[in-house]
Design an enzyme around this catalytic site. Sequence first.
Site, PDB file in Angstrom:
ATOM      1  N   GLY A  46       0.842  -1.189   0.000  1.00 38.04           N
ATOM      2  CA  GLY A  46       0.000   0.000   0.000  1.00 38.04           C
ATOM      3  C   GLY A  46       0.878   1.239   0.000  1.00 38.04           C
ATOM      4  CD  GLN A  51       3.531   5.838   2.527  1.00 36.34           C
ATOM      5  OE1 GLN A  51       2.533   5.291   2.083  1.00 36.34           O
ATOM      6  NE2 GLN A  51       4.538   5.168   3.049  1.00 36.34           N
ATOM      7  CB  CYS A  92       5.661   2.290   7.048  1.00 32.85           C
ATOM      8  SG  CYS A  92       5.092   3.823   6.287  1.00 32.85           S
ATOM      9  CG  LEU A  93       6.925   1.088   0.853  1.00 31.21           C
ATOM     10  CD1 LEU A  93       6.381   1.339  -0.546  1.00 31.21           C
ATOM     11  CD2 LEU A  93       8.059   0.069   0.796  1.00 31.21           C
ATOM     12  CG  HIS A 134      -0.232   1.409   7.206  1.00 31.65           C
ATOM     13  ND1 HIS A 134       0.752   0.865   8.015  1.00 31.65           N
ATOM     14  CD2 HIS A 134       0.401   2.318   6.418  1.00 31.65           C
ATOM     15  CE1 HIS A 134       1.920   1.436   7.721  1.00 31.65           C
ATOM     16  NE2 HIS A 134       1.733   2.319   6.766  1.00 31.65           N
ATOM     17  CD  GLU A 135      -0.817   2.495   2.731  1.00 30.39           C
ATOM     18  OE1 GLU A 135      -0.428   3.671   2.600  1.00 30.39           O
ATOM     19  OE2 GLU A 135      -0.052   1.556   3.046  1.00 30.39           O
ATOM     20  CG  HIS A 138       0.494   6.853   5.337  1.00 34.32           C
ATOM     21  ND1 HIS A 138       1.601   7.438   5.910  1.00 34.32           N
ATOM     22  CD2 HIS A 138       0.817   5.539   5.165  1.00 34.32           C
ATOM     23  CE1 HIS A 138       2.543   6.509   6.087  1.00 34.32           C
ATOM     24  NE2 HIS A 138       2.088   5.352   5.652  1.00 34.32           N
TER      25      HIS A 138
HETATM   26 ZN    ZN Z   1       2.989   3.534   5.653  1.00 35.82          ZN
END
Ligand code: ZN
Length: 165
Positions: A46, A51, A92-93, A134-135, A138
Amino acid sequence: MDRLQIKKFNDPVLRKEAQVVEKVNEEVKKLASQMAEIMMENEGIGLAAPQVGVSKKLIVVTTNPEKGEFSALINPRIVKKSKQKIKKEEGCLSFPGIFLEIERSKEVEVEGINLDGERVNFTANDLLACVFQHETDHTNGILFFHRLSFWGKIMFKIRHFSIKF
Ligand code: ZN
């Protein structure tokens, strides 16, 4: 447009609420496909627009990693959460190398707009439920470590003191 890059660690864009997308135009569609490309290159499941440095409410989620299929959701909202929780290890990226056990709702109802500009509403379970939570977080400037338990947060702050909480 320059190649988008993943924003990491203390970048302020990760900590502010993103803007609502008013119109699903070519720019938004292009952004979604670029995000999907970056997500897959980095083997993420995701990715949210903040991000990649774009403060807009847009997320992409992998639906079929083998086939490279993804779905994009604009202005995502979690409208219902199950009381039943599950605990999973999340990465998380934007925080490479950090994996945290996070407890989230096992089932969620998600609402938003797809790339055709249509309002959609669906239920996600288990891993996918966690990814959507999670997304969506963000897009509101909320990061996965903000979802740790009270003691989990304290441990995180000690261990990763250089990360702005
Ligand atoms: Zn993340």
